[in-house]
Design a protein around this motif. Sequence first.
Motif, PDB file in Angstrom:
ATOM      1  N   VAL A 193     -24.648  71.463 -20.311  1.00  0.00           N
ATOM      2  CA  VAL A 193     -23.647  71.961 -19.038  1.00  0.00           C
ATOM      3  C   VAL A 193     -23.413  70.706 -18.178  1.00  0.00           C
ATOM      4  CG1 VAL A 193     -23.315  73.416 -17.454  1.00  0.00           C
ATOM      5  CG2 VAL A 193     -24.958  74.117 -19.349  1.00  0.00           C
ATOM      6  N   ALA A 194     -22.249  70.408 -18.008  1.00  0.00           N
ATOM      7  CA  ALA A 194     -22.135  69.256 -17.153  1.00  0.00           C
ATOM      8  C   ALA A 194     -21.144  69.412 -16.014  1.00  0.00           C
ATOM      9  CB  ALA A 194     -21.615  67.967 -17.819  1.00  0.00           C
ATOM     10  N   GLY A 195     -21.170  68.730 -14.841  1.00  0.00           N
ATOM     11  CA  GLY A 195     -19.868  68.809 -14.028  1.00  0.00           C
ATOM     12  C   GLY A 195     -20.087  70.082 -13.135  1.00  0.00           C
ATOM     13  N   PRO A 233     -12.545  81.634 -14.642  1.00  0.00           N
ATOM     14  CA  PRO A 233     -12.809  81.605 -16.087  1.00  0.00           C
ATOM     15  C   PRO A 233     -12.947  80.079 -16.646  1.00  0.00           C
ATOM     16  CG  PRO A 233     -10.840  82.913 -15.778  1.00  0.00           C
ATOM     17  CD  PRO A 233     -11.314  82.434 -14.381  1.00  0.00           C
ATOM     18  N   GLY A 234     -13.886  80.150 -17.690  1.00  0.00           N
ATOM     19  CA  GLY A 234     -13.729  78.689 -18.447  1.00  0.00           C
ATOM     20  C   GLY A 234     -14.537  77.780 -17.745  1.00  0.00           C
ATOM     21  N   THR A 235     -15.209  78.002 -16.603  1.00  0.00           N
ATOM     22  CA  THR A 235     -15.961  76.824 -15.656  1.00  0.00           C
ATOM     23  C   THR A 235     -17.550  76.872 -16.232  1.00  0.00           C
ATOM     24  OG1 THR A 235     -16.362  78.924 -14.123  1.00  0.00           O
ATOM     25  CG2 THR A 235     -14.832  77.017 -13.575  1.00  0.00           C
ATOM     26  N   GLY A 236     -17.915  77.761 -17.173  1.00  0.00           N
ATOM     27  CA  GLY A 236     -19.067  77.486 -17.898  1.00  0.00           C
ATOM     28  C   GLY A 236     -20.251  78.611 -17.684  1.00  0.00           C
ATOM     29  N   LYS A 237     -19.823  79.873 -16.962  1.00  0.00           N
ATOM     30  CA  LYS A 237     -20.718  80.637 -16.489  1.00  0.00           C
ATOM     31  C   LYS A 237     -21.720  81.154 -17.567  1.00  0.00           C
ATOM     32  CE  LYS A 237     -17.732  83.044 -14.652  1.00  0.00           C
ATOM     33  NZ  LYS A 237     -16.422  82.239 -15.061  1.00  0.00           N
ATOM     34  N   THR A 238     -20.987  81.534 -18.645  1.00  0.00           N
ATOM     35  CA  THR A 238     -21.629  82.019 -19.737  1.00  0.00           C
ATOM     36  C   THR A 238     -22.484  81.077 -20.258  1.00  0.00           C
ATOM     37  OG1 THR A 238     -19.920  83.666 -20.216  1.00  0.00           O
ATOM     38  CG2 THR A 238     -21.384  83.569 -21.938  1.00  0.00           C
ATOM     39  N   LEU A 239     -22.172  79.863 -20.464  1.00  0.00           N
ATOM     40  CA  LEU A 239     -22.816  78.767 -21.082  1.00  0.00           C
ATOM     41  C   LEU A 239     -24.074  78.551 -20.133  1.00  0.00           C
ATOM     42  CD1 LEU A 239     -22.214  76.281 -23.078  1.00  0.00           C
ATOM     43  CD2 LEU A 239     -21.581  75.113 -21.194  1.00  0.00           C
ATOM     44  N   LEU A 240     -23.836  78.493 -18.940  1.00  0.00           N
ATOM     45  CA  LEU A 240     -25.031  78.478 -18.025  1.00  0.00           C
ATOM     46  C   LEU A 240     -26.306  79.420 -18.220  1.00  0.00           C
ATOM     47  CD1 LEU A 240     -25.408  76.144 -15.951  1.00  0.00           C
ATOM     48  CD2 LEU A 240     -24.357  77.553 -14.278  1.00  0.00           C
ATOM     49  N   VAL A 374     -20.118  65.206 -22.804  1.00  0.00           N
ATOM     50  CA  VAL A 374     -20.948  66.447 -23.463  1.00  0.00           C
ATOM     51  C   VAL A 374     -20.112  66.626 -24.831  1.00  0.00           C
ATOM     52  CG1 VAL A 374     -21.620  68.698 -23.570  1.00  0.00           C
ATOM     53  CG2 VAL A 374     -21.917  67.173 -21.515  1.00  0.00           C
ATOM     54  N   HIS A 375     -18.699  66.791 -24.518  1.00  0.00           N
ATOM     55  CA  HIS A 375     -18.058  67.395 -25.779  1.00  0.00           C
ATOM     56  C   HIS A 375     -17.712  66.316 -26.593  1.00  0.00           C
ATOM     57  CE1 HIS A 375     -18.103  71.709 -24.864  1.00  0.00           C
ATOM     58  NE2 HIS A 375     -17.882  71.264 -23.626  1.00  0.00           N
ATOM     59  N   THR A 376     -17.743  65.151 -26.366  1.00  0.00           N
ATOM     60  CA  THR A 376     -17.335  64.140 -27.244  1.00  0.00           C
ATOM     61  C   THR A 376     -18.548  63.299 -27.940  1.00  0.00           C
ATOM     62  OG1 THR A 376     -17.184  62.478 -25.406  1.00  0.00           O
ATOM     63  CG2 THR A 376     -15.323  63.502 -26.405  1.00  0.00           C
ATOM     64  N   GLY A 399     -13.922  73.531 -17.674  1.00  0.00           N
ATOM     65  CA  GLY A 399     -14.722  72.964 -18.872  1.00  0.00           C
ATOM     66  C   GLY A 399     -14.313  73.496 -20.090  1.00  0.00           C
ATOM     67  N   ALA A 400     -13.912  74.786 -20.343  1.00  0.00           N
ATOM     68  CA  ALA A 400     -13.344  75.437 -21.373  1.00  0.00           C
ATOM     69  C   ALA A 400     -12.087  74.580 -21.828  1.00  0.00           C
ATOM     70  CB  ALA A 400     -13.010  76.966 -21.398  1.00  0.00           C
ATOM     71  N   ASP A 401     -11.125  74.310 -20.859  1.00  0.00           N
ATOM     72  CA  ASP A 401      -9.933  73.396 -21.108  1.00  0.00           C
ATOM     73  C   ASP A 401     -10.173  72.149 -21.818  1.00  0.00           C
ATOM     74  OD1 ASP A 401      -8.369  75.345 -19.919  1.00  0.00           O
ATOM     75  OD2 ASP A 401      -8.648  74.604 -18.087  1.00  0.00           O
TER      76      ASP A 401
END
Length: 647
Positions: A193-195, A233-240, A374-376, A399-401
């Motif tokens: 998780v970043a940013g 949406p897509g900011t990483g809540k579920t990920l967190l 993180v994603h690369t 984040g999701a974008d």
Amino acid sequence: MAAAAQNSPASEKGGHRLPRRPLGPVGTWIAAVVIAALVLNYWLASRSLSEAPRIRIPYSPLFLDQVRDGNVDSITSQGSFLQGTFRVEVRYPATGSDARTARRFSTLIPAFADTRALSNLLQQKQVVINAEPLDTGAAWWKTLLFGFGPTALLIGLLLLVMRRGRGNVLGSFGRSRARRYQASAGRVTFADVAGIDEAKAELTEIVDFLKNPDRYRRLGGRIPRGVLLSGPPGTGKTLLARAVAGEAGAPFFSMSASEFIEAIVGVGASRVRDLFSQAKSASPAIVFIDELDAIGRSRSAGVAHAGGGDEREQTLNQILTEMDGFDPSIGVIVLAATNRPDILDAALLRPGRFDRRVAVQPPDRIGRRRILEVHTRGVPLATNVDLDRIAGSTPGMVGADLANLVNEAALLAARRGRDEVSAADFNDSLEKVVLGAERKIVMGTRDRERTAYHEAGHAIVGMLSPNADPVRKVSIIPRGMALGVTLSSPEDDRFSYEELYLRTLIKVALGGRAAEELVFGHLTTGAESDLQQLTRIARHMVGSWGMSPAIGPVTVLSQDGQGPLLPGVAGGSERTQQLVDEEVRRIVDELYDEVMTLLRENRDKLDRLAQALLQQETLDQADAYAAAGIEPPGAATEPLVEVEATA
Ligand code: ADP
Ligand code: MG
Ligand code: ZN
């Protein structure tokens, strides 16, 4: 607010809950049905099992007479027992109330009978002598099996189903479907998780609570019960939340709020009960409820969502009850996530429930860079890829974008047969993600010309307005719904908007239509999305941001989901609404005149840019400014974002 929760009618509807055991009148009923089924089953079975009746006749004279008359078809004999069938039915006794007619008979051969004479007689009359076992009627086990078997099987099955539901008629309906998170190969940690550093810091603390509860308790601190993650949406809540599960080393039960809701009222509440009892027995544990707004919607705003409201409300009440009910020392922490904290019921947000609220914001430029890193991690990048620059050209992306962008670039590179992902792959995917894929349609010359002037109109207004975002790209290649595209994006992320900037946005949006009117004299349908966009901005300027002197610094547009009425229906008096409409019209009319004047005075630039577009179809920032003959603004960075498209 607590009072509101307790006094609400739904909390008294205990009777609506599912009965745990089908007893009482229902039980008697079931028993009656079962017995009736058994009786019916037995009767049917014995009827179909018992064959045609067999009469018992005397050996002499009846049996011998029948043999002599040639009426005996076949016999079977064992010892002195003899059974057989007649050719023609025989009535015996000839008269009387118990006389019966039958083809099948049985008789007893007396010990003194002359068996040799009998066998001679039988042979002579050509009676078939069978070697079959005697027919002693249906076997007892057969009667039993067919008499009760099917019904017993049915009842057995029913019992099994009921057992699995712990005595609940609806079986597994009432059980929560919470998944207990298993730490496995795909473990997510905080490193993924970043940013979103503030949110991460808050949750790191929660993990620490769970790992070292004593450190906090020693100083009299109370471990928070509920933590609400909120953000777009897509900011990483579920990920967190998943990272918390990966880090905490505590059992983690996760469930989406919509999974509580079933068509049957009461199921949601019983699922909540089940979820919490599972968590309590595994404590210290974390319960994660995703998309909480699906059940946590404000109850007062429920008018518009009347259908299913009862079930939602009961489920919500059960969550509130559970959160109040457990002792903080048990060590169950409830994490929840939502995109719409504004519509959550106030009772949920009361201290002692979701008392920690963590806002998960869209990342800034540095945050976007970290997320890209993180994603690369697992992607081979060419040396010319500058993540910093990509981060700079993606303001507004979450984040999701960004994860999607990296994936698109990798796919594109693979399709192009490369071993590493290059800057060009990123650029092209960014264009595709932001603008939509190119559409292969052939425009006629008239349409192309009109589109070129339309886009040039947007671009010229953008280039000549001092407050506007630099024009990054102009194109007349159809993409998605749009025939052409003019793209402007700010140098840096913007967090608030000045009035002058908003007016410029409206002017740029008007530029396309104004250019069409100036050059061709008549209008087409091509400006619809421009008009929608600028109307929305103007309405907000007047109604939400206090930028109209006639309305003043008050908000008169209802916020989505908050008013007592349907979303989108305005609050305030009718007169105020009329005033809003007038002000919107005044602003837009004023700006349209300004745009027309600007374009008329710069007709030469407009023509040049339109011609360049017709020739080259797509112009990037430098080419576009050069074609128009306008000095480009400051240091030009690469594209993108904030699409300004023309339908
Ligand atoms: P939401 O806030 O809507 O729950 P998710 O957590 O489901 O968003 O994010 C979707 C995906 O986007 C994640 O699985 C992850 O790949 C990516 N993502 C989102 N935010 C971040 C972030 N801050 N850092 C890294 N990846 C992220
Ligand atoms: Mg989510
Ligand atoms: Zn347009």
